[in-house]
Design a protein around this motif. Structure first.
Motif, PDB file in Angstrom:
ATOM      1  N   LEU A   1       2.079   5.239   7.775  1.00  0.00           N
ATOM      2  CA  LEU A   1       1.222   6.215   8.456  1.00  0.00           C
ATOM      3  C   LEU A   1       2.049   7.115   9.370  1.00  0.00           C
ATOM      4  N   ASP A   2       2.991   6.498  10.078  1.00  0.00           N
ATOM      5  CA  ASP A   2       3.751   7.257  11.072  1.00  0.00           C
ATOM      6  C   ASP A   2       4.729   8.238  10.439  1.00  0.00           C
ATOM      7  N   ALA A   3       5.085   8.022   9.175  1.00  0.00           N
ATOM      8  CA  ALA A   3       6.106   8.868   8.540  1.00  0.00           C
ATOM      9  C   ALA A   3       5.522  10.120   7.874  1.00  0.00           C
ATOM     10  N   ARG A   4       4.216  10.367   8.045  1.00  0.00           N
ATOM     11  CA  ARG A   4       3.601  11.490   7.320  1.00  0.00           C
ATOM     12  C   ARG A   4       3.785  12.830   8.048  1.00  0.00           C
ATOM     13  N   ARG A   5       3.731  13.915   7.260  1.00  0.00           N
ATOM     14  CA  ARG A   5       3.790  15.248   7.868  1.00  0.00           C
ATOM     15  C   ARG A   5       2.377  15.796   8.022  1.00  0.00           C
ATOM     16  N   SER A   6       2.130  16.399   9.181  1.00  0.00           N
ATOM     17  CA  SER A   6       0.807  16.949   9.475  1.00  0.00           C
ATOM     18  C   SER A   6       0.661  18.351   8.861  1.00  0.00           C
TER      19      SER A   6
ATOM     20  N   VAL B   1       0.846  -1.199   0.000  1.00  0.00           N
ATOM     21  CA  VAL B   1       0.000   0.000   0.000  1.00  0.00           C
ATOM     22  C   VAL B   1       0.879   1.245   0.000  1.00  0.00           C
ATOM     23  N   TYR B   2       0.267   2.343  -0.413  1.00  0.00           N
ATOM     24  CA  TYR B   2       0.958   3.629  -0.387  1.00  0.00           C
ATOM     25  C   TYR B   2      -0.080   4.710  -0.078  1.00  0.00           C
ATOM     26  N   VAL B   3       0.284   5.648   0.778  1.00  0.00           N
ATOM     27  CA  VAL B   3      -0.584   6.810   1.023  1.00  0.00           C
ATOM     28  C   VAL B   3       0.271   8.068   0.891  1.00  0.00           C
ATOM     29  N   PRO B   4      -0.363   9.197   0.518  1.00  0.00           N
ATOM     30  CA  PRO B   4       0.417  10.434   0.390  1.00  0.00           C
ATOM     31  C   PRO B   4       1.161  10.755   1.685  1.00  0.00           C
TER      32      PRO B   4
ATOM     33  N   THR C   1      -5.084  23.272  -5.808  1.00  0.00           N
ATOM     34  CA  THR C   1      -3.976  23.378  -6.764  1.00  0.00           C
ATOM     35  C   THR C   1      -3.888  22.073  -7.551  1.00  0.00           C
ATOM     36  N   ALA C   2      -4.026  22.174  -8.873  1.00  0.00           N
ATOM     37  CA  ALA C   2      -4.102  20.940  -9.666  1.00  0.00           C
ATOM     38  C   ALA C   2      -2.751  20.486 -10.215  1.00  0.00           C
ATOM     39  N   VAL C   3      -1.832  21.416 -10.420  1.00  0.00           N
ATOM     40  CA  VAL C   3      -0.594  21.045 -11.105  1.00  0.00           C
ATOM     41  C   VAL C   3       0.588  21.101 -10.150  1.00  0.00           C
ATOM     42  N   GLY C   4       1.526  20.174 -10.363  1.00  0.00           N
ATOM     43  CA  GLY C   4       2.586  19.958  -9.395  1.00  0.00           C
ATOM     44  C   GLY C   4       3.654  21.033  -9.283  1.00  0.00           C
ATOM     45  N   GLU C   5       4.217  21.116  -8.087  1.00  0.00           N
ATOM     46  CA  GLU C   5       5.457  21.857  -7.853  1.00  0.00           C
ATOM     47  C   GLU C   5       6.490  20.788  -7.569  1.00  0.00           C
ATOM     48  N   PRO C   6       7.782  21.142  -7.601  1.00  0.00           N
ATOM     49  CA  PRO C   6       8.789  20.118  -7.285  1.00  0.00           C
ATOM     50  C   PRO C   6       8.595  19.579  -5.873  1.00  0.00           C
ATOM     51  N   PRO C   7       8.706  18.281  -5.672  1.00  0.00           N
ATOM     52  CA  PRO C   7       8.523  17.726  -4.333  1.00  0.00           C
ATOM     53  C   PRO C   7       9.671  18.050  -3.396  1.00  0.00           C
ATOM     54  N   THR C   8       9.354  18.161  -2.135  1.00  0.00           N
ATOM     55  CA  THR C   8      10.399  18.243  -1.124  1.00  0.00           C
ATOM     56  C   THR C   8      10.958  16.840  -0.942  1.00  0.00           C
ATOM     57  N   THR C   9      12.050  16.702  -0.233  1.00  0.00           N
ATOM     58  CA  THR C   9      12.668  15.377  -0.141  1.00  0.00           C
ATOM     59  C   THR C   9      11.775  14.356   0.539  1.00  0.00           C
ATOM     60  N   ASP C  10      10.945  14.808   1.496  1.00  0.00           N
ATOM     61  CA  ASP C  10      10.091  13.833   2.184  1.00  0.00           C
ATOM     62  C   ASP C  10       8.681  13.823   1.633  1.00  0.00           C
ATOM     63  N   GLY C  11       8.440  14.493   0.511  1.00  0.00           N
ATOM     64  CA  GLY C  11       7.077  14.726   0.068  1.00  0.00           C
ATOM     65  C   GLY C  11       6.522  13.723  -0.907  1.00  0.00           C
TER      66      GLY C  11
END
Ligand code: CAA
Length: 416
Positions: free
Chosen positions: A362-367, A16-19, A379-389
């Protein structure tokens, strides 16, 4: 415990994967002026996953599958069928599956397409894959079914609290390591307008209360058909037969309502007193249903993936105790089509279940703050991801009307 024969096809591996972002629903309740208990108790929901603009259905799907391959048991060349189920497609014609096919490096002789029937699409894919594995077309290869969705409703609507996102990569094979699927299932279909998303809209429309009734009626219908499929065999009550019951979970309280309905249908011939039936449902809910719900409680609705997130959570939390245990699964897709099916955990299921590592995700997500969540939602279109994003892949934007995807420099492996 039933002694019924099971086919030797089923779920070999699950990932599984979650944002990487989460919104605590208490914060949203405060911002919207809604009592927090209405959400935490009334809906049973605590958190929802929030997809940033650089995640879409394709990246969620590819990130789930990347985690599956990182488990180390299967190589991309072994896949002969790739199905991506979603109700939040990125294009009206070009399927999400062909982007995923490329990102994962799957072979050219792999049949692939996207499929849709609201939240039922993932199970539709599992059933197609099961039949394909039993046919000569599979030639000893495996099928990869990915259920991937971002649940979006209008900001400030009552359905806003039942959003979420996630993906499940379900690898099916002969002699499966995780869950053997039984050949019998019960189906119910009928045209209802309970939940839909017109082509020009990003957010779904829903007739909320009606959708709950449609779900429960479809459950009754699927259970009746399941009894017919058993054709007199397996006559024991479902509440006594199964070690767990998993339901499509748009919000956790829905699984509770579903369980009450199943208990009513299941005991109709034996228990006529509604209060006694409710007591039985209450007692069995804690034991059979509640243990699978944590991931749904903490990610919200993930539409096609929802049922498989419940399976992932149950399997990964109960790994050592799984072998031989039988479970029932109910999949509901608005519109509607629903299916009740069953499976038995295989001998090697503890090893396969441990690799899912759902809690780490689950535990690794940012609030997020409510403002950050609202920015993501609009916002529909992407910006560059942060390293943990992000996971292994991210959405790199639209150029010449074409969507582009890229591999992140710092990918998430089999763990978080
Ligand atoms: N404390 C505790 N509980 C409270 C409360 C409080 N202060 N205030 C209200 N509640 C309870 C209510 O009693 C109710 O519980 P019951 O249903 O057990 O009676 C619960 O909280 C929700 O209250 P409302 O019904 O008033 O909530 P609402 O009008 O805000 O709508 C909803 C809830 C219909 C689920 C809405 O969020 C929605 O439309 N969601 C999207 C549709 C959906 O998820 N449908 C599910 C079936 S369809 C499906 O499964 C497919 C899919 O994935 C979409």
């Amino acid at each position: 415990m039933s002694t019924q024969q099971h086919s030797s096809v089923g779920i070999d591996q699950l990932a599984v994967y979650v944002p990487r972002y989460v919104l605590e629903l208490e914060k949203l309740a405060r911002a919207r002026g809604v009592p927090a208990e209405k959400i935490s108790i009334g809906l049973g929901a605590h958190e929802m996953a929030v997809a940033p603009p650089w995640e879409d259905t394709v990246t969620l799907a590819a990130n789930a599958a990347e985690r599956l391959f990182a488990q180390g048991w299967t190589r991309p060349e072994e896949i002969g069928l790739l199905l991506v189920a979603t109700e939040t497609a990125v294009d009206h014609a070009k399927p999400a599956s062909i982007f995923v096919h490329e990102l994962l490096g799957l072979p050219a002789n792999c049949r692939t397409f996207e499929l849709k029937h609201a939240c039922y699409g993932g199970t539709a894919g599992v059933m197609i894959a099961r039949d394909w594995l039993l046919s000569p077309a599979s030639r000893g290869r495996k099928a990869l079914v990915i259920a991937s969705d971002i649940a979006r409703y209008d900001l400030h609507s009552s359905a806003e609290f039942t959003q979420g996102a996630g993906a499940a990569a379900v690898l099916l094979s002969a002699e499966p390591r995780l869950l053997e699927l039984a050949p019998e299932s019960g189906v119910f279909a009928g045209n209802v307008y309970d939940f839909w998303r017109p082509l020009e809209r990003r957010e779904a429309l829903v007739d909320g209360k009606f959708s709950l009734d449609c779900y429960l009626d479809a459950l009754s219908g699927a259970l009746a058909d399941y009894r017919s499929a058993l054709n007199g065999r397996g006559g024991q009550p479902l509440l006594e037969r199964f070690d767990a019951l998993l339901y499509h979970t748009p919000f956790p309280k829905m699984a509770y309502k579903a369980h009450l309905r199943l208990a009513e249908v299941d005991s109709a011939a034996r228990i006529v007193d509604p209060e006694e039936c409710a007591r039985l449902a209450e007692k069995t809910y804690a034991e059979l249903v509640e243990p699978s719900l944590t991931m749904a409680r903490r990610t919200g609705n993930s539409y096609t993936a929802s049922l498989y997130l419940c399976l992932a959570w149950l399997a990964s939390q109960r790994a050592a105790a799984l072998p031989g245990r039988e479970i029932g699964l109910f999949s509901y897709g608005s519109g509607c089509c629903a299916e009740f099916f069953t499976g038995r955990f295989a001998e090697r299921s503890p090893e396969a279940a441990q690799k899912i590592a759902a809690a780490e995700l689950l535990d690794a997500r940012r609030s997020l703050s409510v403002e950050e969540y609202e920015r993501c939602a609009t916002t529909a279109v992407g910006e560059p991801p942060t390293t943990d994003g992000t996971g292994a892949f991210f959405f790199a934007g639209v150029r010449d009307d074409k969507r582009h995807y890229a591999r992140a420099q710092r990918a998430l492996g089999a763990g978080a």
